[in-house]
Design a protein around this motif. Structure first.
Motif, PDB file in Angstrom:
ATOM      1  N   ASP A  33      36.983 -24.092 -78.352  1.00 18.34           N
ATOM      2  CA  ASP A  33      37.669 -25.375 -78.151  1.00 18.34           C
ATOM      3  C   ASP A  33      38.689 -25.591 -79.255  1.00 18.34           C
ATOM      4  O   ASP A  33      38.380 -26.129 -80.273  1.00 18.34           O
ATOM      5  N   GLU A  67      44.644 -33.454 -81.038  1.00 17.43           N
ATOM      6  CA  GLU A  67      44.082 -33.675 -79.696  1.00 17.43           C
ATOM      7  C   GLU A  67      42.713 -34.342 -79.766  1.00 17.43           C
ATOM      8  O   GLU A  67      42.395 -35.200 -78.952  1.00 17.43           O
ATOM      9  N   GLU A  68      41.899 -33.928 -80.739  1.00 15.73           N
ATOM     10  CA  GLU A  68      40.521 -34.435 -80.789  1.00 15.73           C
ATOM     11  C   GLU A  68      40.467 -35.933 -81.099  1.00 15.73           C
ATOM     12  O   GLU A  68      39.444 -36.568 -80.884  1.00 15.73           O
ATOM     13  N   HIS A 357      31.936 -28.050 -80.049  1.00 18.64           N
ATOM     14  CA  HIS A 357      31.681 -29.186 -80.946  1.00 18.64           C
ATOM     15  C   HIS A 357      30.333 -29.042 -81.649  1.00 18.64           C
ATOM     16  O   HIS A 357      29.875 -29.967 -82.326  1.00 18.64           O
TER      17      HIS A 357
HETATM   18 ZN   LIG Z   1      37.104 -30.743 -78.407  1.00 18.49          ZN
END
Ligand SMILES: [Zn+2]
Length: 384
Positions: A33, A67-68, A357
């Motif tokens: 991710d 983005e997170e 995550h």
């Molecule tokens: Zn993520």
């Protein structure tokens, strides 16, 4: 590129920022991710340039650094620049669902499932502020008029009366796709009729009661994420209590759903003091739903079937992302035509999804090479 933090360094098998390649995996935070897709995309473009591939259309590669946390400084700024240049996009392909090599157990066992996000939920936050009788904690009122008493009644009432469960697009198409790919004749039969009344309502209620992600796909969710009091001291009864509620809207939800929903609970509890609502600045409705019969979906499907279905059957299934991606910032530029897919093989049964995550995030070198193959084929199809 941003990644989520590492909070338990000692728990990792390999140092999370080493990028070490061992036992057939690339280990590290971001391996799944989403550095795997960033590098696969860059490798694909490099390969096409080396082959002197001449695109007929323009390709924009857009990598945000935040983005997170919502993409407010990365993707949003990139989209603003593209808009200022008058760019219009045919469609956007962003990160999203994986290729589930073990299917979707217990519904789909013998077929891999490629989850292509055709929509994502909205994000709305509202604070509820409640007044109540304050004072010294040695003399508490006994009639339920304290601000925290009011707030706890509200939280209990919400738990007992969640927003209604319903099957809307693209979860409808997701269920139909899962039914089509299922090995179980009963599930096949039920899901092929999931759009018909009263099966749709029974199914929505059943799915909404399930643990895990499926429950969030069939309703606008609400989660209390913080509670604060004022004043805040050990021997003072606060005269104000507030809670932060985060809603994730289904596609098609009314804009003021959150306020109307909360107000319905507050109506009956006015005698002990005032209440007010405060809507937060970050306010995102659910995205548009990209049709399965669009050019974009056909291109992604073809590239999946040609590169990722080597030794296994793959069902390409649309779905609703319950989280958010950077693609929301590009909605106006592409007329909402957006797909969310990461061409990365994951095995849910083996716990691959928990590593995202989580601890020991890693991607197999084979899955990385397949992702490069996917992007190379996808780009040569889409740009030709
Ligand atoms: Zn993520």
């Amino acid at each position: 590129m941003d990644v989520v933090p590492v909070t338990s360094l000692a728990a990792w098998t390999e140092p999370p920022f080493s990028g070490v390649i061992k036992d057939g995996y690339v280990w590290g935070r971001g391996a799944q991710d989403v550095k795997v897709t960033v590098f696969a995309l860059l490798e694909a473009v490099t390969a096409l340039l080396e082959q002197r591939f001449a695109p007929k259309r323009t390709l924009y590669l857009a990598f945000g650094h935040d983005e997170e946390v919502g993409g407010g400084r990365g993707a949003k700024a990139i989209a603003a620049m593209l808009e200022a240049r008058g760019v219009q996009l045919e469609f956007v392909l962003d990160e999203g669902g994986p290729l589930l090599v073990d299917g979707l157990r217990p519904f789909v066992k013998s077929t891999a499932v490629a989850l292509v996000g055709t929509a994502e939920k909205g994000y709305v936050s509202v604070d509820v502020i409640l007044e109540g009788k304050g004072g010294h904690s040695s003399l508490p009122p006994v009639d339920g008029s304290m601000a925290l008493s009011r707030l706890s009644r509200l939280l209990t009432a919400i738990d007992g009366s969640l927003p209604p469960a319903k099957i809307v697009s693209p979860t409808l198409e997701f269920l139909q796709g899962v039914g089509h790919a299922s090995d179980n004749p009963v599930i096949k039969w039920v899901l092929s009729r999931c759009h018909t009344w009263p099966l749709n309502q029974l199914l929505a209620r059943f799915l909404a009661s399930q643990p895990g992600e499926v429950a969030s796909a069939v309703r606008t969710t609400i989660a209390a994420t913080a509670v604060t009091t004022h004043p805040s001291a050990g021997n003072v009864i606060p005269s104000l209590a507030s809670a932060h509620f985060n809603f994730r809207y289904l596609p098609g939800e009314e804009e003021d759903f959150a306020q109307r929903y909360l107000q319905a609970f507050l109506k009956g509890d006015g005698k002990h003091g005032k209440s007010s609502l405060q809507v937060h600045e970050r306010f995102e409705m659910a995205s548009a739903v990209t049709p399965v019969n669009s050019t974009a979906f056909a291109l992604v499907r073809q590239a999946i079937l040609e590169t990722l279905a080597k030794d296994r059957a793959v069902a390409v299934v649309p779905f609703l992302l319950t989280g958010g991606t950077d693609s929301k910032h590009y909605q106006a530029l592409c007329g909402g035509r957006t797909l969310r897919f990461a061409p990365v093989a994951m095995n849910r049964t083996a716990g691959d999804l928990k590593r995202v995550h989580g601890i020991d995030e890693r991607v197999s070198t084979e899955a990385f090479l397949d992702a490069i193959r996917f992007f190379t084929r996808f780009l040569s199809l889409a740009l030709a």
